[in-house]
Design a protein around this motif. Structure first.
Motif, PDB file in Angstrom:
ATOM      1  N   LEU A  52      -0.890 -10.417  -4.223  1.00  0.00           N
ATOM      2  CA  LEU A  52      -1.583  -9.416  -5.053  1.00  0.00           C
ATOM      3  C   LEU A  52      -0.736  -8.965  -6.241  1.00  0.00           C
ATOM      4  N   LYS A  53       0.353  -9.657  -6.476  1.00  0.00           N
ATOM      5  CA  LYS A  53       1.206  -9.344  -7.627  1.00  0.00           C
ATOM      6  C   LYS A  53       0.360  -9.391  -8.906  1.00  0.00           C
ATOM      7  N   GLY A  54       0.520  -8.372  -9.736  1.00  0.00           N
ATOM      8  CA  GLY A  54      -0.227  -8.343 -10.997  1.00  0.00           C
ATOM      9  C   GLY A  54      -1.580  -7.651 -10.871  1.00  0.00           C
ATOM     10  N   HIS A  55      -1.992  -7.323  -9.641  1.00  0.00           N
ATOM     11  CA  HIS A  55      -3.274  -6.633  -9.451  1.00  0.00           C
ATOM     12  C   HIS A  55      -3.056  -5.136  -9.227  1.00  0.00           C
ATOM     13  N   ARG A  56      -3.863  -4.332  -9.917  1.00  0.00           N
ATOM     14  CA  ARG A  56      -3.854  -2.885  -9.689  1.00  0.00           C
ATOM     15  C   ARG A  56      -5.046  -2.580  -8.787  1.00  0.00           C
ATOM     16  N   VAL A  57      -4.792  -1.877  -7.695  1.00  0.00           N
ATOM     17  CA  VAL A  57      -5.833  -1.656  -6.691  1.00  0.00           C
ATOM     18  C   VAL A  57      -5.910  -0.160  -6.362  1.00  0.00           C
ATOM     19  N   ARG A  75     -10.934  -4.622  18.555  1.00  0.00           N
ATOM     20  CA  ARG A  75     -10.309  -3.311  18.409  1.00  0.00           C
ATOM     21  C   ARG A  75      -8.797  -3.529  18.252  1.00  0.00           C
ATOM     22  N   MET A  76      -8.208  -2.916  17.242  1.00  0.00           N
ATOM     23  CA  MET A  76      -6.769  -3.126  16.973  1.00  0.00           C
ATOM     24  C   MET A  76      -6.217  -1.877  16.287  1.00  0.00           C
ATOM     25  N   SER A  77      -4.904  -1.858  16.064  1.00  0.00           N
ATOM     26  CA  SER A  77      -4.309  -0.683  15.427  1.00  0.00           C
ATOM     27  C   SER A  77      -4.814  -0.585  13.981  1.00  0.00           C
ATOM     28  N   LYS A  78      -4.794   0.631  13.448  1.00  0.00           N
ATOM     29  CA  LYS A  78      -5.229   0.825  12.057  1.00  0.00           C
ATOM     30  C   LYS A  78      -4.324   0.044  11.106  1.00  0.00           C
ATOM     31  N   THR A  79      -3.048  -0.111  11.479  1.00  0.00           N
ATOM     32  CA  THR A  79      -2.116  -0.898  10.654  1.00  0.00           C
ATOM     33  C   THR A  79      -2.558  -2.351  10.604  1.00  0.00           C
ATOM     34  N   GLU A  80      -2.996  -2.875  11.732  1.00  0.00           N
ATOM     35  CA  GLU A  80      -3.412  -4.277  11.786  1.00  0.00           C
ATOM     36  C   GLU A  80      -4.732  -4.472  11.032  1.00  0.00           C
ATOM     37  N   VAL A  81      -5.659  -3.513  11.180  1.00  0.00           N
ATOM     38  CA  VAL A  81      -6.913  -3.584  10.403  1.00  0.00           C
ATOM     39  C   VAL A  81      -6.567  -3.636   8.916  1.00  0.00           C
ATOM     40  N   ALA A  82      -5.606  -2.786   8.535  1.00  0.00           N
ATOM     41  CA  ALA A  82      -5.212  -2.716   7.123  1.00  0.00           C
ATOM     42  C   ALA A  82      -4.632  -4.041   6.653  1.00  0.00           C
ATOM     43  N   ARG A  83      -3.771  -4.662   7.486  1.00  0.00           N
ATOM     44  CA  ARG A  83      -3.149  -5.940   7.097  1.00  0.00           C
ATOM     45  C   ARG A  83      -4.204  -7.028   6.913  1.00  0.00           C
ATOM     46  N   ARG A  84      -5.157  -7.048   7.859  1.00  0.00           N
ATOM     47  CA  ARG A  84      -6.209  -8.084   7.769  1.00  0.00           C
ATOM     48  C   ARG A  84      -7.071  -7.868   6.541  1.00  0.00           C
ATOM     49  N   LEU A  85      -7.390  -6.599   6.284  1.00  0.00           N
ATOM     50  CA  LEU A  85      -8.227  -6.314   5.110  1.00  0.00           C
ATOM     51  C   LEU A  85      -7.480  -6.687   3.826  1.00  0.00           C
ATOM     52  N   ALA A  86      -6.188  -6.322   3.756  1.00  0.00           N
ATOM     53  CA  ALA A  86      -5.404  -6.631   2.550  1.00  0.00           C
ATOM     54  C   ALA A  86      -5.344  -8.146   2.331  1.00  0.00           C
ATOM     55  N   ALA A  87      -5.185  -8.895   3.426  1.00  0.00           N
ATOM     56  CA  ALA A  87      -5.126 -10.360   3.300  1.00  0.00           C
ATOM     57  C   ALA A  87      -6.466 -10.901   2.796  1.00  0.00           C
ATOM     58  N   ARG A  88      -7.575 -10.317   3.283  1.00  0.00           N
ATOM     59  CA  ARG A  88      -8.903 -10.772   2.822  1.00  0.00           C
ATOM     60  C   ARG A  88      -9.110 -10.440   1.352  1.00  0.00           C
ATOM     61  N   ALA A 115      -0.467  -1.661   3.134  1.00  0.00           N
ATOM     62  CA  ALA A 115      -0.627  -3.115   3.309  1.00  0.00           C
ATOM     63  C   ALA A 115      -0.863  -3.802   1.962  1.00  0.00           C
ATOM     64  N   LEU A 116      -1.624  -3.170   1.085  1.00  0.00           N
ATOM     65  CA  LEU A 116      -1.860  -3.749  -0.247  1.00  0.00           C
ATOM     66  C   LEU A 116      -0.556  -3.771  -1.048  1.00  0.00           C
ATOM     67  N   ARG A 117       0.199  -2.672  -0.945  1.00  0.00           N
ATOM     68  CA  ARG A 117       1.518  -2.610  -1.603  1.00  0.00           C
ATOM     69  C   ARG A 117       2.419  -3.750  -1.106  1.00  0.00           C
ATOM     70  N   ASP A 118       2.399  -3.971   0.196  1.00  0.00           N
ATOM     71  CA  ASP A 118       3.278  -5.002   0.769  1.00  0.00           C
ATOM     72  C   ASP A 118       2.910  -6.408   0.303  1.00  0.00           C
ATOM     73  N   LEU A 119       1.659  -6.580  -0.161  1.00  0.00           N
ATOM     74  CA  LEU A 119       1.278  -7.892  -0.709  1.00  0.00           C
ATOM     75  C   LEU A 119       1.504  -7.945  -2.218  1.00  0.00           C
ATOM     76  N   GLY A 120       2.184  -6.923  -2.749  1.00  0.00           N
ATOM     77  CA  GLY A 120       2.582  -6.979  -4.157  1.00  0.00           C
ATOM     78  C   GLY A 120       1.655  -6.262  -5.116  1.00  0.00           C
ATOM     79  N   ALA A 121       0.593  -5.591  -4.602  1.00  0.00           N
ATOM     80  CA  ALA A 121      -0.332  -4.890  -5.513  1.00  0.00           C
ATOM     81  C   ALA A 121       0.297  -3.607  -6.037  1.00  0.00           C
ATOM     82  N   GLU A 122      -0.122  -3.226  -7.237  1.00  0.00           N
ATOM     83  CA  GLU A 122       0.216  -1.895  -7.743  1.00  0.00           C
ATOM     84  C   GLU A 122      -0.903  -0.978  -7.232  1.00  0.00           C
TER      85      GLU A 122
END
Ligand code: CTP
Length: 400
Positions: free
Chosen positions: A184-189, A378-391, A221-228
């Protein structure tokens, strides 16, 4: 990690300059090399000697220093870094940057550089809220300058509000995100999060049970993939993620204004539990018991931020993601909600008290898109966030 990265640190002349001493240590702990530049005003707050000792490098201060020019010209100095970081970015320095001034070493380097620039603003709250600073911030963001902070809180000048420079670890996290090679580098979200509070009178309000945990996790999670990431949050109890721009709001009307002001963005995730109604005319003074019988509250519908963003003719994010908090017929209600609001994806969840999801650590969602409904375990909110960020990263085209 910042291993192998070189940061050209321009220290501006504000009281927050003292935090740069710790900032330099934090950057070096993570493997970065730091080339420090002090403006004339910065030298009133920190000495070149202490900055140089911590950075382990020569400090640059003067545009017309012939020794420096012989060793390394200012054009070359502006290009050796992976990132130019301006901290603290004072109101004056931001104005000079926005106006293209080049009347000292710091501003000349900023004009001459071809590397990404990040600013950590710090100033008195009135200066931060001044219309001129707002215009300068907007132009700088339009020029691609990355912004971290400022935070709200007690200020050295004795006032309270937004204007405090972000903490060193927040700035380091923002640098790591910006310099990561994540998809997500270069993307503002944009992410909205938390409840809103709608006042009844100065001491009472209408709210809901949202903790903001899911929104915070998505922003991180979005930050960790490089998004601003721009994080617009109501008064949530969850801690704010580090290293992203946080805009604190209270009401739905304030949230709408903050969201509009954050555009354009590549994607918007609307995780906030926005109050649907506000009291039409909140009382300016505390409503007293027993004087005129029971109070009668009159309601007005709040703006639907998600629906409005989804239907923008210009500036509509390429991907708009909403949530659907339901207590019954989850799939049917959420599918109808996606169509009604015009967003691309809806993450539907069952927030009946028995599920323990609202305010809890886990979530069970169904991702509804134009291709249908996809239930996630059903999973942790952190894991939901990671999956959503990856999608989201899969859905958005990579940017250079
Ligand atoms: N939302 C919004 N602005 C509002 C209300 C909701 O942006 N004024 C967004 C939420 O952030 C969420 C989505 O719309 O992404 C759905 O919120 P939800 O509370 O589930 O739906 P409502 O719009 O309130 O609809 P209903 O009352 O029918 O459940």
């Amino acid at each position: 990690m910042l291993a192998g990265k070189r940061i050209l640190l321009i220290i501006g002349g504000g009281i927050a300059a003292f935090k740069c001493l710790d900032l330099i240590r934090r950057m070096r702990e993570r493997g970065a090399a730091v080339t420090p530049v002090l403006t004339g005003a910065a030298q009133e707050f920190v000495t070149p000697l202490s900055v140089s000792a911590l950075a382990g490098e020569k400090v640059y201060t003067d545009l017309f220093d012939l020794t420096d020019e012989a060793e390394m010209g200012h054009i070359q100095l502006s290009r050796v870094a992976d990132m130019v970081l301006v901290a603290p970015a004072t109101a004056d320095l931001m104005a000079k940057m926005a106006g293209g001034h080049a009347d000292d070493l710091a501003t000349t380097l900023l004009m001459a550089t071809d590397t990404p620039v990040m600013i950590a603003p710090a100033m008195n709250v009135r200066m931060w809220e001044n219309a001129a600073t707002g215009r300068n911030l907007h132009s700088l963001q339009g020029d691609g300058v990355l912004v971290v902070g400022p935070n709200a809180g007690d200020m050295a000048c004795g006032e309270f509000g937004p204007g405090r420079m972000s903490e060193p670890l927040e700035i380091v996290a923002a640098l790591e995100a910006a310099l990561s090679d994540g998809p997500l580098k270069g993307h503002r979200v944009l992410v909205t999060s938390g409840p809103t509070h709608e006042p009844i009178d100065p001491v009472r309000y209408i709210a809901n049970r949202s903790s903001g945990a899911q929104g915070s996790a998505i922003a991180a999670a979005l930050r960790d993939l490089g998004a601003e990431v721009v994080f617009v949050t109501g008064p949530a109890t969850s801690p704010r993620p580090e290293g992203i721009e946080v805009i604190e709001v209270e009401t739905a009307i304030e949230m709408r204004a903050a969201v509009m002001g954050a555009l354009p963005v590549s994607a918007g995730v609307f995780a906030a539990a926005v109050a649907d109604w506000r009291v039409t005319s909140a009382s300016d003074s505390k409503i007293k018991k027993g004087k005129d019988g029971l109070p009668v509250l009159d309601f007005t519908e709040n703006p639907d931020i998600l629906a409005e963003i989804s239907s923008l003719p210009e500036d509509r994010p390429a991907l708009v993601v909403g949530f659907a908090a339901e207590t019954d017929d989850v799939l049917a209600h959420a599918t109808a909600k996606r169509a009604r609001k015009g967003c691309d994806w809806i993450l539907a969840n069952d927030v009946s008290p028995a599920t323990g999801i609202m305010g809890g650590a886990e979530n069970a969602v169904v991702l509804i898109s134009e291709t249908g409904a996809e239930p996630w375990d059903r999973m942790s909110k952190t894991e939901v966030a990671r999956r959503l960020a990856a999608r989201i990263a899969d859905a958005l085209a990579p940017r250079g």
